[in-house]
Design a protein around this motif. Sequence first.
Motif, PDB file in Angstrom:
ATOM      1  N   VAL A   9      -4.487   4.752   6.691  1.00 22.36           N
ATOM      2  CA  VAL A   9      -3.192   5.398   6.850  1.00 22.36           C
ATOM      3  C   VAL A   9      -3.037   5.912   8.282  1.00 22.36           C
ATOM      4  N   GLY A  10      -4.073   6.608   8.762  1.00 22.70           N
ATOM      5  CA  GLY A  10      -3.996   7.207  10.087  1.00 22.70           C
ATOM      6  C   GLY A  10      -3.864   6.172  11.183  1.00 22.70           C
ATOM      7  N   SER A  11      -4.672   5.107  11.091  1.00 24.88           N
ATOM      8  CA  SER A  11      -4.645   4.126  12.178  1.00 24.88           C
ATOM      9  C   SER A  11      -3.354   3.323  12.174  1.00 24.88           C
TER      10      SER A  11
ATOM     11  N   TYR B  33      -7.730   8.411  14.105  1.00 19.07           N
ATOM     12  CA  TYR B  33      -8.157   7.478  13.060  1.00 19.07           C
ATOM     13  C   TYR B  33      -8.298   6.068  13.603  1.00 19.07           C
TER      14      TYR B  33
ATOM     15  N   ILE C 253      -4.325  10.344   1.398  1.00 19.81           N
ATOM     16  CA  ILE C 253      -4.552  11.098   2.636  1.00 19.81           C
ATOM     17  C   ILE C 253      -5.371  12.358   2.376  1.00 19.81           C
TER      18      ILE C 253
ATOM     19  N   GLU D  58      -0.860   1.407   6.644  1.00 20.28           N
ATOM     20  CA  GLU D  58      -1.574   0.849   7.789  1.00 20.28           C
ATOM     21  C   GLU D  58      -0.731  -0.224   8.478  1.00 20.28           C
TER      22      GLU D  58
ATOM     23  N   THR E  93      -6.198  -4.196   9.532  1.00 15.07           N
ATOM     24  CA  THR E  93      -7.618  -4.505   9.723  1.00 15.07           C
ATOM     25  C   THR E  93      -8.488  -3.929   8.616  1.00 15.07           C
ATOM     26  N   GLN E  94      -8.185  -2.702   8.239  1.00 15.70           N
ATOM     27  CA  GLN E  94      -8.999  -2.030   7.238  1.00 15.70           C
ATOM     28  C   GLN E  94      -9.104  -2.860   5.970  1.00 15.70           C
TER      29      GLN E  94
ATOM     30  N   ASN F 240     -16.362  14.683   3.683  1.00 18.71           N
ATOM     31  CA  ASN F 240     -17.403  14.074   4.525  1.00 18.71           C
ATOM     32  C   ASN F 240     -18.788  14.180   3.909  1.00 18.71           C
TER      33      ASN F 240
ATOM     34  N   THR G 104     -12.406   8.086   2.633  1.00 15.84           N
ATOM     35  CA  THR G 104     -12.566   7.993   4.081  1.00 15.84           C
ATOM     36  C   THR G 104     -11.829   6.776   4.626  1.00 15.84           C
ATOM     37  N   GLN G 105     -12.029   5.637   3.985  1.00 15.47           N
ATOM     38  CA  GLN G 105     -11.420   4.403   4.480  1.00 15.47           C
ATOM     39  C   GLN G 105      -9.907   4.435   4.324  1.00 15.47           C
TER      40      GLN G 105
ATOM     41  N   VAL H 255      -1.164  12.930   9.605  1.00 16.98           N
ATOM     42  CA  VAL H 255      -2.227  11.909   9.613  1.00 16.98           C
ATOM     43  C   VAL H 255      -1.848  10.717  10.498  1.00 16.98           C
TER      44      VAL H 255
ATOM     45  N   PRO I 276     -17.530  -4.611   6.574  1.00 21.65           N
ATOM     46  CA  PRO I 276     -18.582  -3.630   6.229  1.00 21.65           C
ATOM     47  C   PRO I 276     -19.943  -4.282   6.028  1.00 21.65           C
TER      48      PRO I 276
ATOM     49  N   LEU J 214      -8.045   7.118   4.476  1.00 18.78           N
ATOM     50  CA  LEU J 214      -7.546   7.986   5.549  1.00 18.78           C
ATOM     51  C   LEU J 214      -7.493   7.231   6.872  1.00 18.78           C
ATOM     52  N   ILE J 215      -8.536   6.447   7.141  1.00 16.84           N
ATOM     53  CA  ILE J 215      -8.557   5.675   8.384  1.00 16.84           C
ATOM     54  C   ILE J 215      -7.424   4.640   8.358  1.00 16.84           C
TER      55      ILE J 215
ATOM     56  N   GLY K  16     -12.071  -5.597   4.732  1.00 25.13           N
ATOM     57  CA  GLY K  16     -12.725  -5.152   3.513  1.00 25.13           C
ATOM     58  C   GLY K  16     -13.278  -3.748   3.564  1.00 25.13           C
ATOM     59  N   TYR K  17     -12.891  -2.991   4.606  1.00 20.20           N
ATOM     60  CA  TYR K  17     -13.325  -1.584   4.616  1.00 20.20           C
ATOM     61  C   TYR K  17     -12.650  -0.847   3.467  1.00 20.20           C
TER      62      TYR K  17
END
Lengths: 376, 624
Positions: free
Chosen positions: A243-245, B43, A336, A280, A257-258, A226, A237-238, B35, B230, A240-241, A262-263
Amino acid sequence: MPIKRYVETIKRMDWVLFGAMAALAVGSVFFIYSASYSASGPAAAHHGRLPIYQMQMMWFGVGLLVYLAVALVDYRLICQWATVWYVIALGLLALVLVAGVKVYGARRWLGLGSFGIQPAEIAKLATLVAISYYLFHRTLEARRQLSTVWVALVVAGAPLVLIMLEPDLGSALVLLPICFGLLFVAGARVKHLALMIALGLVLAPFAWLHMKDYQRDRLTVFLHPNKDPGGVGWNLTQSLISVGSGGWSGKGYLQGTQNLLGYLPSTVAPNDFLFSVIAEEKGFVGSLGVVGLYAVILFSGLRIAANARDRLGMLLATGVVVMLFFHIFINVGMTIGLMPVTGLPLPLLSYGGSFVLASMTALGLLQNIWIHRRIY
Amino acid sequence: MIISAPFRENNPRLRAIGTIIAGGLFLLLGALWRVQVMRGQHYDNKQDAQSLRRIRIPAARGEIVDRNGVVLANNRPSYDIAIYLDQMGVPKKGNVVAIAQANLGILGSELGLQNKLADRDIKLHYQKRRPLPMPVWHDLPPEQVAAFSERTNNLPGPDLIVMPVRQYPLGPLAAHLIGYVGKADADDDDDDIEKFSYYQPDSVGRQGVEKACDEYLRGSPGGRTIRVNPAGTIKDDLGEKQAERGGRVTLTIDVRLQRILEKALGEAPPTAGKQLSGAAVLLDARTGEVLALASVPSFDPNIFSPGTPGQMIEAVMNNPASPMLNRTIGARYPPGSTFKPITLLAGLESGVISPQDTVTCPGFFTIGNHTFRCWNHSGHGRVDAETAIRESCDVWFYERGLKTGVDNITKVAAEFGLGQPTGFDLGSEGRGLVPSAAWKRTQRGEKWWDGDTVQLSIGQSFLLVTPMQMACVAATFANRGTCLRPYVVKRIESSDGQVVHEGQPDVRMHLSAKPQQIEFVRQAMLGAVENGTARPAAVKGLSVAGKTGTAQYDTIVDGKTQRLERAWFIGFAPYDQPQFAISVLIEAAKEGSHTAAAVASKVFAQAFGKTTEDSRPAEVIYAD
């Protein structure tokens, strides 16, 4: 007549291993399509080149030919030329430092017409073969000596240093587990190996001092994800989001979506972070599928090693398994936050010609050893 | 070639490697489980937080209508050309400002419009409000809207948007009452600003009913949820919550009477060389409803719509005549002789004065070595209470007021609601001032002199009132002693037609005087209009009762002292069954209280469909 013999030979290959490879290759093409698909539609071909999912298909086509060719020629014959392969690889590594194409501040590519090849991928295989061949020649007594360890490390060290100079830290470090893995199964003393690792840890601070800034950043981001989420930490960060989401079952194919928004930057999504796209869109179920297919490949490889006709086959197969495992573990771990961001691609899945060819060559070698195993 | 060494199939080191690999894969699966399955929701929320944006959509503002449904304020569409900065196709590292200015320049020259957007504003909009259209040209006439639709260049970015604009169809009519709107500052309603990433503010009432009923008129905002990349560009629209239209406010105002009142007041002649300024309030004496309310000079609330040149608004705001000031509730004046009926009632109630009391007026009154003059310097002769009101004899009030005493007078003044806000639902009204001995001691550090009582008796001294308060005084006399709260909001209905507020007559207090005492004062006021100083207020065929007042004051104009007359009239009609109560104030009247009384006469005459009766005597008298 020889064609028929070749077909007969090919029929003896490990079809489970081939199936797992084919499944990953098909997945690769589909998810590279997804990764390069944007919210405004499929990515258009640019600069007069094919869309990258078609490029990847082409690489798999070429790769299949290489795979079959490598599988057919007896590995013992291939290894007789070990020194030649090794010298060629070193030559290419030296060449890339002088004549390589500079991309993002690193010279990793040798231009070859409109394509580029990464000599580091060739060097990984050549070094694997060279160390295997060297250890194969040593007697059991010799293999238990510290000097053997030193020689193997020097054989691995030369390309390692050259790759480090490109710089490509991830690819360079792959050589170490290959080398240690081979020494270990060849019967080197654990004491000696531990000594070398200890020595490496002592020298690590000096390596830190000689690292490029971006390499240090990547390592510190891994330790403090972070710290700078907008900068170097963005990809992590992106990812992780992503994979997690994905959750349990994912958001659906082409629904990530990520990646769509383009995140997850489109520059890394199809290659280093393709696993994030899969995770994802397909969730934990998809992750389980990917890891499962890799498990099939890795344990098929170990079975082939165990059933090899000779120690050379066993060493080669083990080297391939260790090399693939290292890539898989580092890459998935990286998405991750378990491993630092090193830029190691995922075998068979990530986009990239050189690595597809290198992976398929390695798998062809496994089939080769299996085909030429001793059958009781 | 070296022959292969014997090879042991069951190699424990190979198995060790297998174990390490199995362990590694299980470690990965475990981490992925954590995760994706255990922290998946976390997340998912994180993703929404970084990619979802809520855009606030302001609600259409409710209507304001008069008691008969005549529209006083509503919304009209304004056709604006706006530019979507995120849709211009700016290449990476491209200069957004330059491209926007270039595109707008081309478009502007085709439409004959000048682009006045500052580079800084474009940059700010791009950074802070990217997915929202940035308005460029407001309120275009139909020809230009057509020209835009048929334009030849198709540069990406500009688009036609329709924005609701507050409009006041009757222009300046009842402007002070209705008020006007402005764009809300973000902190005007920061209670929900946190919920939105892109805040489009409401219009907020700045004055009058628009301000007082703002919470009902505003409605509740809607919201649109979008997903952005973004770079902040809209990629997905996840639906909209409709805004809820604001409620409808029905006023007690009658547009017909409002027109009559404004016209009558507007026609009142000011002192030569002065601009007319004044105020008038017409109440329903039975209920306290405000039927019309006027303050001059006035303004057109339509100038506050977007697109009006800033100088125009500044000219109104900085006008020394203060057209924005609502003089009916926001300005305070000494009531002068219109206060005399209160003094009389206080005297009667306290028993100090009997209707038969007579005083001989020589034209002046002396206490100690101080002389107070009657407005009629030659004196009124023998004057009784009724005559004192009719002829507005100052000496009678000096004498009787002094006997009545300050405490009795202020007690009754308070019963009429003087010295305190009337409770008028528009708010922001002045409370006025009813002085007392205690007040003078604490505020001025001085003793209350008999001279102060003498002055108070004729509505001078420190006494201050608003025209609204004096209209209430007139209404209280009209309805024989009930002090009502004046109100202007008759009804508020929500957008689905439900009545959320109903204005009701509200009794503030009753006079403690006996009915026959009140009746006596009323009769005296009738006499004042029929054959007294208030004759200009008379209307043929209508019995009007009332009282005039004049206060002389000095102002300095161009270094010279000028004596001006502040003219008052309060009154009610018809005398027997009163409907209307009125107060009129003119700051610098040409003919003193006649001017104010004449305004009331016109209003009553037209309101009842009568003709004014010019019963003014031929000679000009400065009656008080």
